[in-house]
Write a protein that holds these residues in place. Structure first.
Motif, short mmCIF file in Angstrom:
data_model
loop_
_atom_site.label_atom_id
_atom_site.label_comp_id
_atom_site.label_asym_id
_atom_site.label_seq_id
_atom_site.Cartn_x
_atom_site.Cartn_y
_atom_site.Cartn_z
N LYS A 83 0.87 -1.19 0.00
CA LYS A 83 0.00 0.00 0.00
C LYS A 83 0.90 1.24 0.00
O LYS A 83 1.88 1.28 0.76
CB LYS A 83 -0.90 0.00 1.25
CG LYS A 83 -1.85 -1.19 1.25
CD LYS A 83 -2.62 -1.30 2.56
CE LYS A 83 -3.50 -2.55 2.55
NZ LYS A 83 -4.20 -2.78 3.81
N PRO A 84 0.59 2.23 -0.82
CA PRO A 84 1.46 3.41 -0.89
C PRO A 84 1.35 4.26 0.38
O PRO A 84 0.26 4.45 0.89
CB PRO A 84 0.93 4.18 -2.10
CG PRO A 84 -0.50 3.78 -2.20
CD PRO A 84 -0.59 2.37 -1.69
N GLU A 85 2.49 4.74 0.86
CA GLU A 85 2.47 5.56 2.07
C GLU A 85 2.51 7.04 1.75
O GLU A 85 2.36 7.88 2.64
CB GLU A 85 3.63 5.16 2.99
CG GLU A 85 3.37 3.81 3.63
CD GLU A 85 4.52 3.30 4.47
OE1 GLU A 85 5.39 4.11 4.84
OE2 GLU A 85 4.53 2.09 4.75
N SER A 86 2.71 7.36 0.47
CA SER A 86 2.81 8.77 0.08
C SER A 86 2.51 8.89 -1.41
O SER A 86 2.46 7.88 -2.12
CB SER A 86 4.22 9.29 0.35
OG SER A 86 5.14 8.58 -0.47
N ASP A 89 5.30 7.26 -3.34
CA ASP A 89 5.10 5.80 -3.44
C ASP A 89 4.10 5.47 -4.53
O ASP A 89 4.30 4.57 -5.34
CB ASP A 89 4.49 5.27 -2.13
CG ASP A 89 5.55 4.90 -1.11
OD1 ASP A 89 6.74 5.12 -1.39
OD2 ASP A 89 5.16 4.37 -0.05
N CYS A 90 2.98 6.19 -4.52
CA CYS A 90 1.89 5.96 -5.46
C CYS A 90 2.38 6.19 -6.90
O CYS A 90 2.11 5.38 -7.80
CB CYS A 90 0.71 6.86 -5.13
SG CYS A 90 -0.73 6.62 -6.18
N TRP A 139 -4.45 10.07 -6.91
CA TRP A 139 -4.03 10.13 -5.50
C TRP A 139 -4.96 11.06 -4.71
O TRP A 139 -5.33 10.76 -3.58
CB TRP A 139 -2.59 10.61 -5.41
CG TRP A 139 -2.11 10.81 -3.99
CD1 TRP A 139 -1.98 11.99 -3.31
CD2 TRP A 139 -1.71 9.78 -3.08
NE1 TRP A 139 -1.53 11.76 -2.03
CE2 TRP A 139 -1.36 10.41 -1.86
CE3 TRP A 139 -1.62 8.39 -3.16
CZ2 TRP A 139 -0.92 9.71 -0.74
CZ3 TRP A 139 -1.18 7.69 -2.03
CH2 TRP A 139 -0.83 8.34 -0.84
N GLN A 145 -4.76 5.03 -1.20
CA GLN A 145 -4.06 4.98 0.08
C GLN A 145 -4.10 3.64 0.79
O GLN A 145 -3.11 3.21 1.37
CB GLN A 145 -4.57 6.08 1.03
CG GLN A 145 -3.94 7.43 0.78
CD GLN A 145 -4.63 8.24 -0.32
OE1 GLN A 145 -5.20 7.70 -1.26
NE2 GLN A 145 -4.57 9.56 -0.21
N ASP A 146 -5.24 2.94 0.78
CA ASP A 146 -5.31 1.68 1.54
C ASP A 146 -5.37 0.45 0.62
O ASP A 146 -5.84 -0.60 1.00
CB ASP A 146 -6.52 1.69 2.49
CG ASP A 146 -7.85 1.62 1.75
OD1 ASP A 146 -7.90 2.04 0.57
OD2 ASP A 146 -8.83 1.13 2.33
N ALA A 150 -1.57 0.23 -4.98
CA ALA A 150 -2.00 1.64 -5.13
C ALA A 150 -3.23 1.85 -6.02
O ALA A 150 -3.42 2.92 -6.55
CB ALA A 150 -0.83 2.51 -5.63
#
Length: 195
Positions: A83-86, A89-90, A139, A145-146, A150
């Motif tokens: 899962k992307p944290e920012s 990341d995404c 985004w 986010q979850d 992504a």
């Protein structure tokens, strides 16, 4: 005697899919360590997690309870995408998937007392080419986010998907056909199968 079914998840998507099949169940999320082991393949990883989730909940209940655990990973070239944290990341994840084919691997596990069974379902997903602008807009929707990899195929990101080969519901989080077959093998009846 009716068998109680527990879904070892708090995912609203898995809950919705299991309801779609006509089962009565309760949700009890399992708290397990989801770290990838050094030598694990993506298939082994999702199978282990699905089974660990189901076993963790089954331990707290009697023999007449069937616990269904599930885990989904998005995989690009044997690399499990979390899962992307920012936004960074995404962007990195979706740029990797952009214009490419990737796999979504979902495992389901049923546990009843000492008995357990695991099924792994693999689906190929082809993405269109994405611009950085599209990824940034996506985004901002809050959807990635979850989500593993992504994106959520059942949401806004559905428009990024050119083609899938395999089970759509497995990409969402619970393969309907395989889940119904597995639960039937464990003696769990749904409102669809009861006369």
């Amino acid at each position: 005697m009716s068998i109680t079914l527990i879904l070892a998840s708090q995912s609203p998507r898995r809950k919705e899919l299991l309801q779609q099949l006509g089962y009565d169940f309760i949700c009890l999320p399992a708290d397990i360590d989801e770290s990838v082991l050094p030598t694990e393949t993506p298939e082994q990883y999702v199978a282990r997690l699905a089974l660990e989730k189901a076993r963790a909940i089954a331990k707290q209940h009697g023999e007449d309870v069937v616990v269904l655990g599930s885990d989904t990973s998005v995989v690009f070239g044997q690399h499990i995408l979390g899962k992307p944290e920012s936004l960074t990341d995404c962007l990195a994840t979706l740029k990797m998937l952009s214009g490419n084919s990737h796999q979504v691997i979902t495992a389901i596990a049923a546990v009843k007392g000492e008995r357990s069974s695991v099924v792994v379902v693999r689906t190929e997903v082809d993405f269109k080419v994405l611009t950085e602008q599209e990824i940034k807009h996506y985004w901002q929707t809050g959807e990635p986010q979850d989500k593993a990899g992504a994106y959520g195929i059942q949401g806004v990101a559905g428009q990024f998907v050119k083609q899938i080969r395999g089970s759509y519901s497995a990409v969402v989080g619970l393969p309907l056909y395989e889940t119904a077959e597995l639960l039937s093998a464990f003696g769990v009846k749904s409102s669809m199968t009861q006369a």
